[in-house]
Design an enzyme around this catalytic site. Structure first.
Site, PDB file in Angstrom:
ATOM      1  N   GLU A  92     -85.142  15.858  63.702  1.00  0.00           N
ATOM      2  CA  GLU A  92     -84.937  16.855  62.654  1.00  0.00           C
ATOM      3  C   GLU A  92     -84.301  18.134  63.197  1.00  0.00           C
ATOM      4  O   GLU A  92     -84.473  18.481  64.364  1.00  0.00           O
ATOM      5  CB  GLU A  92     -86.289  17.233  62.033  1.00  0.00           C
ATOM      6  CG  GLU A  92     -87.017  16.066  61.397  1.00  0.00           C
ATOM      7  CD  GLU A  92     -88.429  16.440  60.965  1.00  0.00           C
ATOM      8  OE1 GLU A  92     -89.030  15.657  60.233  1.00  0.00           O
ATOM      9  OE2 GLU A  92     -88.932  17.512  61.369  1.00  0.00           O
ATOM     10  N   CYS A 105     -82.608  25.509  64.252  1.00  0.00           N
ATOM     11  CA  CYS A 105     -83.615  25.004  65.168  1.00  0.00           C
ATOM     12  C   CYS A 105     -83.345  23.519  65.396  1.00  0.00           C
ATOM     13  O   CYS A 105     -83.344  22.735  64.436  1.00  0.00           O
ATOM     14  CB  CYS A 105     -85.004  25.216  64.564  1.00  0.00           C
ATOM     15  SG  CYS A 105     -86.355  24.637  65.588  1.00  0.00           S
ATOM     16  N   CYS A 112     -92.668  13.718  71.227  1.00  0.00           N
ATOM     17  CA  CYS A 112     -93.002  14.695  72.260  1.00  0.00           C
ATOM     18  C   CYS A 112     -94.223  14.204  73.036  1.00  0.00           C
ATOM     19  O   CYS A 112     -95.147  13.646  72.444  1.00  0.00           O
ATOM     20  CB  CYS A 112     -93.292  16.055  71.629  1.00  0.00           C
ATOM     21  SG  CYS A 112     -93.570  17.375  72.844  1.00  0.00           S
ATOM     22  N   CYS A 116     -99.629  19.010  71.974  1.00  0.00           N
ATOM     23  CA  CYS A 116    -100.290  20.234  71.523  1.00  0.00           C
ATOM     24  C   CYS A 116    -101.056  19.928  70.240  1.00  0.00           C
ATOM     25  O   CYS A 116    -100.520  19.303  69.317  1.00  0.00           O
ATOM     26  CB  CYS A 116     -99.275  21.343  71.295  1.00  0.00           C
ATOM     27  SG  CYS A 116     -98.387  21.811  72.800  1.00  0.00           S
ATOM     28  N   CYS A 119     -99.605  20.732  66.686  1.00  0.00           N
ATOM     29  CA  CYS A 119     -98.206  20.387  66.414  1.00  0.00           C
ATOM     30  C   CYS A 119     -98.090  18.974  65.859  1.00  0.00           C
ATOM     31  O   CYS A 119     -98.572  18.012  66.475  1.00  0.00           O
ATOM     32  CB  CYS A 119     -97.393  20.516  67.702  1.00  0.00           C
ATOM     33  SG  CYS A 119     -95.661  20.048  67.507  1.00  0.00           S
ATOM     34  N   GLY A 157     -89.796  17.833  70.310  1.00  0.00           N
ATOM     35  CA  GLY A 157     -89.693  17.639  71.744  1.00  0.00           C
ATOM     36  C   GLY A 157     -89.867  18.919  72.541  1.00  0.00           C
ATOM     37  O   GLY A 157     -89.803  20.034  72.011  1.00  0.00           O
ATOM     38  N   SER A 211     -94.399  29.309  74.467  1.00  0.00           N
ATOM     39  CA  SER A 211     -95.503  29.086  73.545  1.00  0.00           C
ATOM     40  C   SER A 211     -96.814  29.272  74.306  1.00  0.00           C
ATOM     41  O   SER A 211     -97.207  28.418  75.106  1.00  0.00           O
ATOM     42  CB  SER A 211     -95.396  27.660  72.972  1.00  0.00           C
ATOM     43  OG  SER A 211     -96.302  27.468  71.911  1.00  0.00           O
ATOM     44  N   LEU A 212     -97.494  30.385  74.081  1.00  0.00           N
ATOM     45  CA  LEU A 212     -98.717  30.709  74.822  1.00  0.00           C
ATOM     46  C   LEU A 212     -99.966  30.308  74.029  1.00  0.00           C
ATOM     47  O   LEU A 212    -100.749  29.471  74.468  1.00  0.00           O
ATOM     48  CB  LEU A 212     -98.737  32.205  75.149  1.00  0.00           C
ATOM     49  CG  LEU A 212     -99.881  32.681  76.045  1.00  0.00           C
ATOM     50  CD1 LEU A 212     -99.835  31.988  77.403  1.00  0.00           C
ATOM     51  CD2 LEU A 212     -99.829  34.197  76.211  1.00  0.00           C
ATOM     52  N   ASN A 213    -100.201  30.954  72.902  1.00  0.00           N
ATOM     53  CA  ASN A 213    -101.178  30.510  71.892  1.00  0.00           C
ATOM     54  C   ASN A 213    -102.647  30.658  72.267  1.00  0.00           C
ATOM     55  O   ASN A 213    -103.521  30.282  71.480  1.00  0.00           O
ATOM     56  CB  ASN A 213    -100.916  29.054  71.481  1.00  0.00           C
ATOM     57  CG  ASN A 213     -99.493  28.823  71.062  1.00  0.00           C
ATOM     58  OD1 ASN A 213     -98.903  29.665  70.388  1.00  0.00           O
ATOM     59  ND2 ASN A 213     -98.905  27.726  71.490  1.00  0.00           N
ATOM     60  N   ASN A 287     -98.980  26.547  60.280  1.00  0.00           N
ATOM     61  CA  ASN A 287     -98.470  25.866  59.089  1.00  0.00           C
ATOM     62  C   ASN A 287     -99.253  24.568  58.914  1.00  0.00           C
ATOM     63  O   ASN A 287     -99.085  23.634  59.694  1.00  0.00           O
ATOM     64  CB  ASN A 287     -96.976  25.567  59.270  1.00  0.00           C
ATOM     65  CG  ASN A 287     -96.309  25.112  57.985  1.00  0.00           C
ATOM     66  OD1 ASN A 287     -96.981  24.743  57.023  1.00  0.00           O
ATOM     67  ND2 ASN A 287     -94.987  25.123  57.972  1.00  0.00           N
ATOM     68  N   CYS A 330     -91.843  21.247  61.931  1.00  0.00           N
ATOM     69  CA  CYS A 330     -91.319  20.154  62.748  1.00  0.00           C
ATOM     70  C   CYS A 330     -92.117  18.874  62.538  1.00  0.00           C
ATOM     71  O   CYS A 330     -93.328  18.868  62.670  1.00  0.00           O
ATOM     72  CB  CYS A 330     -91.357  20.537  64.229  1.00  0.00           C
ATOM     73  SG  CYS A 330     -90.050  21.664  64.686  1.00  0.00           S
TER      74      CYS A 330
END
Length: 344
Positions: A92, A105, A112, A116, A119, A157, A211-213, A287, A330
């Site tokens: 995508e 994007c 992937c 995570c 995700c 990915g 991407s820390l999070n 999301n 995604c």
């Protein structure tokens, strides 16, 4: 006879390919411009090449392309593209419109391997890396519809898990004879593969987003398995050494998960962790998607987190949710059109 897809080659690679056939160096520049500035679909279109050269190229090389299998356009102008690859895999791309720029994007892998927890793409698992051609062809396909000003490698990915092809694609994007994108308008987003991060910084100049999070290894281990290999201290040490052109900053992406990493304590720890790293912080409200056990932050928690960072003199952007009516997160469009694959 196996033909070479010219879109898998950087300009230097194309020079070497043509040299192997006894062709002049300048021919590579001509070809490169036809591929990326004229979006040529065949050698016949390349009218400043001799007929003999065009016929010879057709016997040894090919020009790949992508056409979207599905396109969804949201009420806010967001466009979601699903591309079917030659082997049946699907990836995508999402075009996010803004007042003075469109940001695309793009994906770098089918699936992937990073897994995570928040995700959706991770639930598809990794099928394979995209080729350089498949990465740049996403851009060319969308440019046939709308203008593209900015590129973010933040789709399906982990870009640094496909580093060889990603670096080649980045070189094509920023080359003046290629896609002619300013390096300031190209961003690579990573979950934090430290050795690959160092190589990226050595070989190409682009913007970096990480991407820390989470602010503790305990929490980041739970939601981002990569942290067990490269814990927060190791990742931050690599960011301090990452070569940045003057006045640029690393973007720290922070997906806010309601009640989990959106607390005042997390905000305080985040300030301490990032105090000596030139960065801006991108807050991303989670999301929701099917199969995830997380929830978005409340508006109050989001605003408080944002204000705390702002008051400590960080540049903070809270990303609006875009394309919620067209499966724009995604993996959502792929998951909806291929539910069985997603379950597998």
């Amino acid at each position: 006879m196996h033909k070479t897809d010219l879109k898998n080659l950087t300009l230097e690679g194309l020079i070497q390919f043509l040299a192997g056939q006894g062709k002049e160096r300048y021919r590579a520049t001509q070809l490169f411009k036809w591929l990326y500035q004229q979006d040529a679909a065949s050698f016949e279109e390349m009218t400043n090449l001799s007929k003999a050269l065009r016929e010879e190229l057709a016997t040894t090389a090919c020009i790949s392309s992508l056409e979207p299998e599905a396109v969804e356009i949201g009420n806010d102008g967001t466009r979601k593209y699903l591309f079917r690859l030659e082997d049946g895999n699907a990836v995508e791309s999402v075009l996010i419109p803004d007042e003075d720029r469109n940001t695309l994007c793009i994906s770098t892998q089918a699936g992937c391997a990073m897994q995570c927890a928040f995700c959706l793409t991770g639930t598809f698992k990794l099928t394979r890396n995209l080729t350089t051609a498949e990465i740049v062809n996403q851009i060319l396909a969308v440019k046939r519809d709308v203008e593209v000003r900015n590129i973010v490698l933040m789709g399906m990915g982990e870009p640094l898990h496909n580093l060889e092809n990603v670096i080649a694609a980045l070189k094509i994007m920023v080359n003046d004879n290629g896609l002619k994108l300013s390096s300031r308008r190209v961003t690579v987003s990573t979950c934090g593969l430290v050795p690959e991060l160092e190589r990226l910084g050595r070989e190409v100049t682009v913007n970096l987003a990480v991407s820390l999070n989470a602010t503790t290894d305990e929490l980041r281990d739970r939601i981002m398995p990569v942290n067990k290999r490269y814990p927060i201290a190791t990742l931050l040490a690599a960011l301090k050494k990452f070569p940045l052109p003057g006045r640029r900053k690393i973007t720290i992406e922070y997906v806010l998960l309601g009640g989990l990493n959106d607390t005042p304590e997390e905000a305080k720890r985040l300030v301490r962790l990032l105090s000596d790293i030139p960065c801006k912080i991108n807050l991303i409200p989670f999301n929701p998607h099917e199969g995830a056990d997380f929830r978005p932050p409340t508006r109050a928690a989001l605003d408080a987190f944002h204000k705390f960072l702002l008051d400590r003199h960080f540049t903070v952007i809270t990303r609006d949710s875009r394309g919620s009516d067209i499966s724009a997160a995604c993996g959502q469009l792929k998951g909806r059109l291929e539910p069985k694959t997603g379950q597998e």
